[in-house]
Scaffold this active site. Sequence first.
Site, PDB file in Angstrom:
ATOM      1  N   ASP A 143       0.817  -1.206   0.000  1.00 51.90           N
ATOM      2  CA  ASP A 143       0.000   0.000   0.000  1.00 51.90           C
ATOM      3  C   ASP A 143       0.855   1.262   0.000  1.00 51.90           C
ATOM      4  OD1 ASP A 143      -2.221  -1.627   0.129  1.00 51.90           O
ATOM      5  OD2 ASP A 143      -2.446  -1.428   2.302  1.00 51.90           O
ATOM      6  N   LYS A 144       0.273   2.337  -0.481  1.00 52.11           N
ATOM      7  CA  LYS A 144       0.946   3.642  -0.525  1.00 52.11           C
ATOM      8  C   LYS A 144       1.544   4.003   0.835  1.00 52.11           C
ATOM      9  CE  LYS A 144      -0.116   8.584  -0.875  1.00 52.11           C
ATOM     10  NZ  LYS A 144      -1.177   9.592  -1.062  1.00 52.11           N
TER      11      LYS A 144
END
Length: 311
Positions: A143-144
Amino acid sequence: MSEQMEVVTLQVEEDRSGERLDKWVSTYDPDWSRVRVQEWISEGLITVDGKPKKSNYKVRTGETVEISVPPVEELQVEAENIPLDIVYEDEDVIVVNKPRGMVVHPGAGNNTGTLVNAVLYHCKDSLSGIGGVARPGVVHRIDKDTSGLLMLAKNDHAHHSLVDQLKAKSVERVYAAIVHGLIPHEHGTVDAPIGRDPIHRQRMAINHNNGKDAVTHFRVKEHLKDTSLIECRLETGRTHQIRVHMKYINFPLVGDPVYGPSKSQIRFEGGQALHAQVLGFEHPRTGEFMRFEVEPPGDFQALLRKLRNQM
């Protein structure tokens, strides 16, 4: 119908009768995600015996399903001179330590500043093309707002090998996480299928009807002030897996803006306290098992020190 559209005609087999239309269609091509198929259905691009249906329509044996596949819009991905924390690199693979806040590959609203933009600049033309224009070399994602180790393939042979290892569950992936609450046991396993949240479509959730198998093994490393430092080992790699699984057992990640509590006295800005700390895989060319480990970033360590001082 646009001349650019490819029309695919399929017939419902007896052993698939009764399945939802969106699920049934999405299994025919790995690039046809469930969400993408649902968009096509809502746009009238999919018909059953010549008539439009809803995503939850149950297909029946012998029905003819026609799919008008829109042309793929290729993203123009530019190489960008963005600093990379390269942990390992050779002619086949590159392992990077991704910072929190960096998106892995370009997509809607994120065409620049991604890990792929940076790797394209660094590697020039030496990346696998299997992931397509937007995802060259990308074998898996984090994830970011999750930091840590990520492997990319520099040629198609390496890409196939790494993907096969992920499917065989032989890749070692260990995460460090800080969760709300004091977990009362030393270790455990969460085995619960994950799929799209039927109400909040941007989220994932435990979904026993349409979810995919998901298994997370965790071990408590330390009890802190109203929190626990844990180690999570992934057996599968579903979207948001650790975040969803820990919420499911009522120990959500600290700082998680989606799956965490709406109010918390613990301040951790910019996303969840989650770090991909260990990555191990068999080298695609030599067969040697390679294992890499990087400590969590400064903000994660600062939170740990703060929570320890409050004990």
